[in-house]
Every structure is written in C-alpha cells, then in structure tokens.
Design a protein around this motif. Structure first.
Motif, short mmCIF file in Angstrom:
data_model
loop_
_atom_site.label_atom_id
_atom_site.label_comp_id
_atom_site.label_asym_id
_atom_site.label_seq_id
_atom_site.Cartn_x
_atom_site.Cartn_y
_atom_site.Cartn_z
N SER A 3 0.85 -1.18 0.00
CA SER A 3 0.00 0.00 0.00
C SER A 3 0.89 1.23 0.00
O SER A 3 1.99 1.20 0.55
CB SER A 3 -0.88 -0.02 1.25
OG SER A 3 -1.72 1.09 1.29
N GLY A 4 0.41 2.29 -0.62
CA GLY A 4 1.19 3.51 -0.62
C GLY A 4 0.48 4.63 -1.33
O GLY A 4 -0.69 4.53 -1.67
N CYS A 5 1.23 5.69 -1.59
CA CYS A 5 0.72 6.85 -2.32
C CYS A 5 1.60 7.06 -3.54
O CYS A 5 2.78 6.71 -3.54
CB CYS A 5 0.74 8.08 -1.44
SG CYS A 5 -0.42 7.98 -0.07
N TRP A 6 1.02 7.63 -4.58
CA TRP A 6 1.71 7.85 -5.84
C TRP A 6 1.30 9.20 -6.38
O TRP A 6 0.12 9.57 -6.31
CB TRP A 6 1.36 6.73 -6.80
CG TRP A 6 2.00 6.76 -8.15
CD1 TRP A 6 3.27 6.38 -8.46
CD2 TRP A 6 1.39 7.14 -9.39
NE1 TRP A 6 3.49 6.50 -9.82
CE2 TRP A 6 2.33 6.97 -10.41
CE3 TRP A 6 0.13 7.60 -9.74
CZ2 TRP A 6 2.08 7.24 -11.74
CZ3 TRP A 6 -0.13 7.88 -11.07
CH2 TRP A 6 0.83 7.70 -12.05
N GLU A 7 2.24 9.94 -6.90
CA GLU A 7 1.98 11.27 -7.46
C GLU A 7 2.60 11.34 -8.84
O GLU A 7 3.69 10.80 -9.07
CB GLU A 7 2.60 12.32 -6.53
CG GLU A 7 2.26 13.73 -6.87
CD GLU A 7 2.77 14.70 -5.82
OE1 GLU A 7 2.00 15.60 -5.46
OE2 GLU A 7 3.91 14.54 -5.35
N HIS A 24 -7.65 4.80 -4.94
CA HIS A 24 -8.51 5.90 -4.50
C HIS A 24 -7.82 7.16 -4.98
O HIS A 24 -6.73 7.50 -4.50
CB HIS A 24 -8.68 5.91 -2.98
CG HIS A 24 -9.50 7.05 -2.52
ND1 HIS A 24 -9.26 7.70 -1.34
CD2 HIS A 24 -10.57 7.69 -3.07
CE1 HIS A 24 -10.13 8.67 -1.18
NE2 HIS A 24 -10.93 8.69 -2.22
N ILE A 26 -7.20 10.78 -5.02
CA ILE A 26 -7.38 11.88 -4.08
C ILE A 26 -7.37 13.23 -4.80
O ILE A 26 -8.10 14.14 -4.43
CB ILE A 26 -6.31 11.81 -2.97
CG1 ILE A 26 -6.48 10.49 -2.21
CG2 ILE A 26 -6.38 13.00 -2.04
CD1 ILE A 26 -5.32 10.12 -1.33
N HIS A 44 -10.90 13.15 -8.93
CA HIS A 44 -10.71 13.14 -7.48
C HIS A 44 -11.96 12.61 -6.77
O HIS A 44 -13.08 12.89 -7.16
CB HIS A 44 -10.34 14.53 -6.97
CG HIS A 44 -11.42 15.54 -7.09
ND1 HIS A 44 -11.65 16.24 -8.25
CD2 HIS A 44 -12.35 15.95 -6.20
CE1 HIS A 44 -12.68 17.05 -8.06
NE2 HIS A 44 -13.12 16.90 -6.83
N PHE A 65 -2.65 12.57 -7.44
CA PHE A 65 -2.19 11.99 -6.17
C PHE A 65 -3.18 10.90 -5.84
O PHE A 65 -4.39 11.15 -5.78
CB PHE A 65 -2.15 13.05 -5.06
CG PHE A 65 -1.57 12.53 -3.78
CD1 PHE A 65 -0.21 12.33 -3.64
CD2 PHE A 65 -2.40 12.23 -2.72
CE1 PHE A 65 0.33 11.84 -2.46
CE2 PHE A 65 -1.88 11.74 -1.53
CZ PHE A 65 -0.51 11.55 -1.40
N LYS A 66 -2.67 9.68 -5.69
CA LYS A 66 -3.57 8.55 -5.40
C LYS A 66 -3.02 7.70 -4.27
O LYS A 66 -1.82 7.67 -4.01
CB LYS A 66 -3.77 7.67 -6.64
CG LYS A 66 -2.55 6.82 -7.01
CD LYS A 66 -2.85 5.89 -8.17
CE LYS A 66 -1.68 4.96 -8.44
NZ LYS A 66 -1.94 4.00 -9.50
N HIS A 67 -3.95 7.02 -3.60
CA HIS A 67 -3.60 5.99 -2.65
C HIS A 67 -3.87 4.67 -3.37
O HIS A 67 -4.85 4.54 -4.11
CB HIS A 67 -4.48 6.07 -1.38
CG HIS A 67 -4.26 4.91 -0.48
ND1 HIS A 67 -5.13 3.84 -0.43
CD2 HIS A 67 -3.26 4.62 0.37
CE1 HIS A 67 -4.67 2.95 0.43
NE2 HIS A 67 -3.54 3.40 0.93
#
Length: 73
Positions: A3-7, A24, A26, A44, A65-67
């Motif tokens: 799991s993480g975030c990506w931009e 998801h 964001i 978003h 920006f996503k999770h």
C-alpha cells in the motif's frame, strides 16, 4: 499486499498490470483506455480496481495523487 501513495504530473504512458490494484484518486484527473477499448474518465474522489491482465493507456490530465493497494501473488 502493498500500500502507498503515488503522485504524477500530466502526461501519457502505457501500462501493463500483473496484479490487482485498488485505487482511491485523491487529486487529479485520468483517462484510462484499455487497448482496443473505450476510454474511462476518473477524477478526485473516485475509487476503482485495475485487474491483472489490463493493458492500456493512462492519460493524466491534471496532476494526480492517489492511494493504492496492490495484491501480490
């Protein structure tokens, strides 16, 4: 499972998926077009799953920006 975030900045790239990914979104807008398929627009607040075997283009229209959660084998 990871799991993480990506931009990412606006641009277009081709993706091939080998695992399930829950997203998801964001911030931002993406048009996802499966090879040989119809485009799908997400923005978003949207949540979706990309299945293993997906091949197609991600066109990032606005900074994203996503999770994400990826199910490993």
């Amino acid at each position: 499972m990871i799991s993480g975030c990506w931009e990412a900045k606006p641009g277009t790239y081709h993706a091939t998926y080998t695992a399930y990914e829950f997203v998801h979104l964001i911030k931002g807008k993406i048009t996802i077009t499966p090879d040989g398929g119809k485009p799908v627009n997400v923005g978003h607040g949207d949540a979706f799953v990309v299945e293993p075997g997906f091949k197609g283009t991600w066109k990032i229209g606005e900074k994203v920006f996503k999770h994400f959660d990826i199910k490993l084998k």
